[in-house]
Design an enzyme around this catalytic site. Structure first.
Site, PDB file in Angstrom:
ATOM      1  N   TYR A   9       0.781  -1.228  -0.069  1.00 51.67           N
ATOM      2  CA  TYR A   9       0.193  -0.015   0.082  1.00 51.67           C
ATOM      3  C   TYR A   9       0.857   1.252  -0.081  1.00 51.67           C
ATOM      4  O   TYR A   9       0.867   2.086  -0.619  1.00 51.67           O
ATOM      5  CB  TYR A   9      -1.056  -0.063   1.144  1.00 51.67           C
TER       6      TYR A   9
ATOM      7  N   LYS B 142       1.048   4.214  -2.747  1.00 46.52           N
ATOM      8  CA  LYS B 142       0.954   5.531  -2.665  1.00 46.52           C
ATOM      9  C   LYS B 142       2.090   6.438  -2.796  1.00 46.52           C
ATOM     10  O   LYS B 142       1.956   7.715  -3.101  1.00 46.52           O
ATOM     11  CB  LYS B 142       0.309   5.664  -1.069  1.00 46.52           C
TER      12      LYS B 142
HETATM   13  N1  NAD Z   1     -10.234   6.400   4.224  1.00 47.80           N
HETATM   14  C1  NAD Z   1      -9.010   6.911   4.805  1.00 47.80           C
HETATM   15  O1  NAD Z   1      -8.819   7.369   5.892  1.00 47.80           O
HETATM   16  C2  NAD Z   1      -7.915   6.967   3.720  1.00 47.80           C
HETATM   17  C3  NAD Z   1      -6.737   7.412   3.797  1.00 47.80           C
HETATM   18  C4  NAD Z   1      -5.678   7.308   3.152  1.00 47.80           C
HETATM   19  C5  NAD Z   1      -5.906   7.015   1.653  1.00 47.80           C
HETATM   20  N2  NAD Z   1      -7.296   6.352   1.324  1.00 47.80           N
HETATM   21  C6  NAD Z   1      -7.477   6.326   0.001  1.00 47.80           C
HETATM   22  O2  NAD Z   1      -8.665   6.779  -0.395  1.00 47.80           O
HETATM   23  C7  NAD Z   1      -9.256   5.856  -1.378  1.00 47.80           C
HETATM   24  C8  NAD Z   1     -10.803   5.722  -1.133  1.00 47.80           C
HETATM   25  O3  NAD Z   1     -10.732   4.979   0.200  1.00 47.80           O
HETATM   26  P1  NAD Z   1     -12.104   4.631   0.932  1.00 47.80           P
HETATM   27  O4  NAD Z   1     -11.402   4.939   2.496  1.00 47.80           O
HETATM   28  O5  NAD Z   1     -13.227   5.363   0.541  1.00 47.80           O
HETATM   29  O6  NAD Z   1     -12.286   3.130   0.893  1.00 47.80           O
HETATM   30  P2  NAD Z   1     -13.523   2.085   0.457  1.00 47.80           P
HETATM   31  O7  NAD Z   1     -13.182   0.828   0.413  1.00 47.80           O
HETATM   32  O8  NAD Z   1     -14.671   2.682   1.278  1.00 47.80           O
HETATM   33  O9  NAD Z   1     -13.409   2.721  -1.091  1.00 47.80           O
HETATM   34  C9  NAD Z   1     -12.673   2.117  -2.025  1.00 47.80           C
HETATM   35  C10 NAD Z   1     -13.484   1.726  -3.238  1.00 47.80           C
HETATM   36  O10 NAD Z   1     -12.748   1.331  -4.402  1.00 47.80           O
HETATM   37  C11 NAD Z   1     -13.281   0.129  -5.021  1.00 47.80           C
HETATM   38  N3  NAD Z   1     -12.435  -0.575  -5.744  1.00 47.80           N
HETATM   39  C12 NAD Z   1     -11.377  -1.654  -5.456  1.00 47.80           C
HETATM   40  N4  NAD Z   1     -10.705  -1.962  -6.366  1.00 47.80           N
HETATM   41  C13 NAD Z   1     -11.144  -1.576  -7.459  1.00 47.80           C
HETATM   42  C14 NAD Z   1     -10.818  -1.780  -8.814  1.00 47.80           C
HETATM   43  N5  NAD Z   1     -10.146  -2.469  -9.063  1.00 47.80           N
HETATM   44  N6  NAD Z   1     -11.627  -0.964  -9.776  1.00 47.80           N
HETATM   45  C15 NAD Z   1     -12.701  -0.181  -9.391  1.00 47.80           C
HETATM   46  N7  NAD Z   1     -12.916   0.027  -7.908  1.00 47.80           N
HETATM   47  C16 NAD Z   1     -12.253  -0.704  -7.132  1.00 47.80           C
HETATM   48  C17 NAD Z   1     -13.887  -0.438  -3.947  1.00 47.80           C
HETATM   49  O11 NAD Z   1     -14.858  -1.538  -4.477  1.00 47.80           O
HETATM   50  C18 NAD Z   1     -14.427   0.631  -2.929  1.00 47.80           C
HETATM   51  O12 NAD Z   1     -15.796   0.725  -3.352  1.00 47.80           O
HETATM   52  C19 NAD Z   1      -8.228   4.808  -1.755  1.00 47.80           C
HETATM   53  O13 NAD Z   1      -7.348   5.062  -2.695  1.00 47.80           O
HETATM   54  C20 NAD Z   1      -7.530   4.897  -0.178  1.00 47.80           C
HETATM   55  O14 NAD Z   1      -6.261   4.219  -0.326  1.00 47.80           O
HETATM   56  C21 NAD Z   1      -8.308   6.545   2.412  1.00 47.80           C
END
Ligand code: NAD
Length: 332
Positions: free
Chosen positions: A159, A163
């Site tokens: 991860y 990133k």
């Molecule tokens: N939530 C946090 O605090 C946080 C922190 C740092 C980074 N992020 C990043 O933010 C982004 C969104 O995360 P989130 O927290 O909303 O998570 P989440 O799991 O709620 O949403 C991620 C979505 O991506 C979809 N997905 C996964 N693989 C896929 C693919 N191959 N093609 C299309 N869709 C796909 C999943 O089905 C899911 O709906 C991610 O990139 C995550 O790494 C989130």
């Protein structure tokens, strides 16, 4: 200030069936963008998360279409959904992601690569497929989702490296995009989503749930995605209505008289000393600093070298300026 609206603009938000992506898609659609809501196809018998978001948008008078292509294997088809449905593409928000925690030594190679590929491979593939359309837009916008995970986190090597790769990719795309009106920026968000479920400490969890709603992140994303926003080549840590610009910085250089491992062992304290850090903005700029540190007369030498020699881009010139060196060859 006038409302920032997205009428006439088309956006793809990857992974927008839930979490942060859903929130980004709703905000853009609410403000007039036509949105491709992309997420994985549902399991047999389950509801499509993307279709649910599209239904929600349409119920409120917005325009959206669901797309179930994976960003890893089918980015071209995802972009085709936008073009076939709306005839143009202006905004890409690369957000799709998965998280898994396993120590590097124990990680299965396939699983490790899969996590890396969803984030980095998916972002590359979508940007590649979208680029010609973003260039045609004249005001193309790319917002890539990095993470503080890029700074290192036990159990998150796939991860974190993906990133970090997204951070570097975004900077290069920003530089290449300037010629064709494409901006590229990265965000390092924190938000209460199912991904944040890995937080186990009850006090931290309560704070995240109370303050870190995804809408806070979406507001900054929408600002960056807007056609009037010219910010590019930046990264912002963002959560709960707060954001901070992220910069890379270097400490002053340390010189050894003789390049030997022993000399560096003797200078190790100097490498860690001092708080006089300076932001760095590009490969060219950092390299120019190294050259100037090695040879303060570098500017005059480059001038003598002529146009066939080392080309100075604007950042290189600024770096020479900031060292009191006149890039035309005269010393300041
Ligand atoms: N939530 C946090 O605090 C946080 C922190 C740092 C980074 N992020 C990043 O933010 C982004 C969104 O995360 P989130 O927290 O909303 O998570 P989440 O799991 O709620 O949403 C991620 C979505 O991506 C979809 N997905 C996964 N693989 C896929 C693919 N191959 N093609 C299309 N869709 C796909 C999943 O089905 C899911 O709906 C991610 O990139 C995550 O790494 C989130």
């Amino acid at each position: 200030m006038a409302l920032m609206d997205f009428a006439g603009r088309v956006a793809i938000v990857t992974g927008s069936g839930r979490g942060l992506g859903r929130s980004h898609a709703l905000m853009l659609a609410e403000r007039g963008a036509r949105v491709v809501v992309n997420d994985l196809a549902p399991e047999e018998g389950a509801e499509s998360a993307a279709a649910e978001v599209v239904g929600y948008i349409r119920d409120r008078g917005g325009i959206a279409i669901a797309d179930h292509h994976s960003v890893i294997e089918n980015a071209e088809a995802l972009v085709a959904t936008a073009i076939d449905s709306f005839g143009q593409l202006d905004i890409i928000i690369n957000n799709a992601g998965v998280v898994s925690s396993v120590n590097f030594a124990e990680a299965d190679r396939t699983d490790w690569n899969r996590v890396f590929d969803v984030h980095f491979g998916g972002t590359v593939s979508v940007c590649r497929a979208a680029w010609p359309y973003l260039a045609r837009s004249g005001a193309g916008r790319i917002i890539n989702t990095s993470s503080s995970g890029m700074l290192g986190n036990e159990g998150f090597s796939a991860y974190g490296s993906a990133k970090a790769a997204i951070f570097g990719l975004t900077r290069c795309l920003a530089m290449e995009g300037e010629r064709v009106g494409i901006t590229a920026n990265a965000i390092l968000p924190s938000a209460w989503t199912r991904m944040a479920d890995i937080v186990k400490d009850p006090v931290i969890l309560a704070a995240v749930q109370t303050y870190f709603q995804p809408e806070h992140v979406s507001a900054l994303v929408a600002w960056l995605a807007h056609q009037n926003t010219l910010v590019t080549n930046e990264a912002f840590q963002v959560s709960g209505g707060r954001a901070a610009r992220l910069t890379m910085a270097v400490h002053p250089t340390v010189k050894v008289e003789e390049s030997t491992p022993e000399a560096w062992a003797g200078q190790s304290q100097a490498l860690f000393a001092g708080a006089d850090v300076r932001p760095v903005t590009s490969t060219a700029e950092l390299f120019m600093r190294e050259l100037v540190a090695a040879d303060p007369d570098i500017a005059s030498k480059i001038a003598e070298y002529g146009s066939g020699g080392l080309e100075l881009n604007d950042l290189g010139r600024q770096t020479l300026d900031s060292h009191g060196v006149d890039p035309s060859g005269r010393h300041g």
